[in-house]
Design an enzyme around this catalytic site. Structure first.
Site, PDB file in Angstrom:
ATOM      1  N   ASP A 105       0.834  -1.205   0.000  1.00  0.00           N
ATOM      2  CA  ASP A 105       0.000   0.000   0.000  1.00  0.00           C
ATOM      3  C   ASP A 105       0.873   1.260   0.000  1.00  0.00           C
ATOM      4  OD1 ASP A 105      -2.199  -1.628   0.240  1.00  0.00           O
ATOM      5  OD2 ASP A 105      -2.305  -1.415   2.420  1.00  0.00           O
TER       6      ASP A 105
HETATM    7  N1  URA Z   1      -1.301  -5.904   3.882  1.00  0.00           N
HETATM    8  C1  URA Z   1      -1.759  -4.645   3.854  1.00  0.00           C
HETATM    9  O1  URA Z   1      -2.792  -4.350   4.430  1.00  0.00           O
HETATM   10  N2  URA Z   1      -1.050  -3.724   3.188  1.00  0.00           N
HETATM   11  C2  URA Z   1       0.095  -3.978   2.553  1.00  0.00           C
HETATM   12  O2  URA Z   1       0.720  -3.083   1.976  1.00  0.00           O
HETATM   13  C3  URA Z   1       0.573  -5.300   2.589  1.00  0.00           C
HETATM   14  C4  URA Z   1      -0.152  -6.247   3.251  1.00  0.00           C
END
Ligand code: URA
Length: 239
Positions: A105
């Site tokens: 993310d």
């Molecule tokens: N899980 C999440 O919520 N975000 C990420 O970036 C990776 C795994």
């Protein structure tokens, strides 16, 4: 020797095999001047000319995989429609087209692989391979044994999906926040954030520290390093 068009595109570092199929369907790929949108087309790389968005596709790039420590505030793509910083901006390797393997993310930090090795991308992102990924998460609130057990056994996400068993360790419990280390074997969108929210302890910070046998180690945020052949081999034999 003839090979499938999507495999050729993946081997040349255009995108993963599956994503290459999408590019073909979107009419962005031509063989000897004719756009191909059907799957199953075979080409001979020695005789046929393949173009992607009008540019000739060649297999001349050496296969290269790098690990980066992604900072917060970078998108995991090679190009962002809103002109935000992209993870590919962090790697200065002229002439190489490297693509992220999977996704972190925007605000997540830590271990992310970039590669032009379509086979490796395919292997690591194939849902049947269950490559373990470990994260350190700071959660809002003091999490209890009950919720840790729920995270370990599987929780119901907002879309009705039940997560598979995970490994979860409590690292620290303070009055108003907690730190956990969590290893998951699947990769639903925003999975760790959604799991933590589902048990009532939303994520404040998230960092990936391991993928398969590869550890982030002391690589600094924003830095990258090229993986060795033996590291790539160890990733490919993981399942
Ligand atoms: N899980 C999440 O919520 N975000 C990420 O970036 C990776 C795994």
């Amino acid at each position: 020797m003839e090979e499938r068009l999507q495999k050729f595109l993946a081997d040349c570092g255009i995108a993963s095999r599956r994503r290459s199929e999408d590019l073909i369907r979107q009419g962005l790929v031509a063989v000897n001047g004719s756009v191909v949108t059907e799957m199953g087309q075979k080409i001979d790389p020695d005789k046929d000319e393949v173009t992607f968005r009008g540019q000739k596709v060649t297999a001349e790039q050496p296969l290269t995989t790098v690990m980066i420590n992604k900072p917060a505030g970078y998108v995991t793509t090679a190009h962002d429609q809103f002109a935000r910083p992209c993870v590919t901006d962090l790697v200065d390797m002229p002439g190489l087209r490297l693509y992220p393997v999977g996704r972190l993310d925007y605000q997540t930090t830590g271990l992310l692989l970039l590669t032009n090795d379509g086979e490796l991308t395919n292997y690591l992102t194939h849902p049947g391979h269950h490559i373990p990924k470990t994260y350190e998460a700071k959660l809002k609130g003091a999490i209890g044994e009950k919720e840790l057990g729920q995270l370990r056994n599987g929780v119901l996400l907002d879309d009705g999906y039940r997560t598979s068993p995970a490994q979860v360790e409590l690292v620290l419990k303070a009055k108003d926040y907690s730190r956990i280390r969590i290893t998951i074997y699947e990769g639903k969108n925003h999975q760790v954030r959604r799991m933590a929210k589902a048990v009532g302890f939303p994520v404040l910070k998230l960092k990936r520290i391991q993928e398969g046998p590869l550890k982030l180690g002391n690589l600094k945020e924003g830095q990258y390093r090229i993986l060795s052949d033996s590291e790539i081999q160890s990733l490919k034999s993981e399942d």
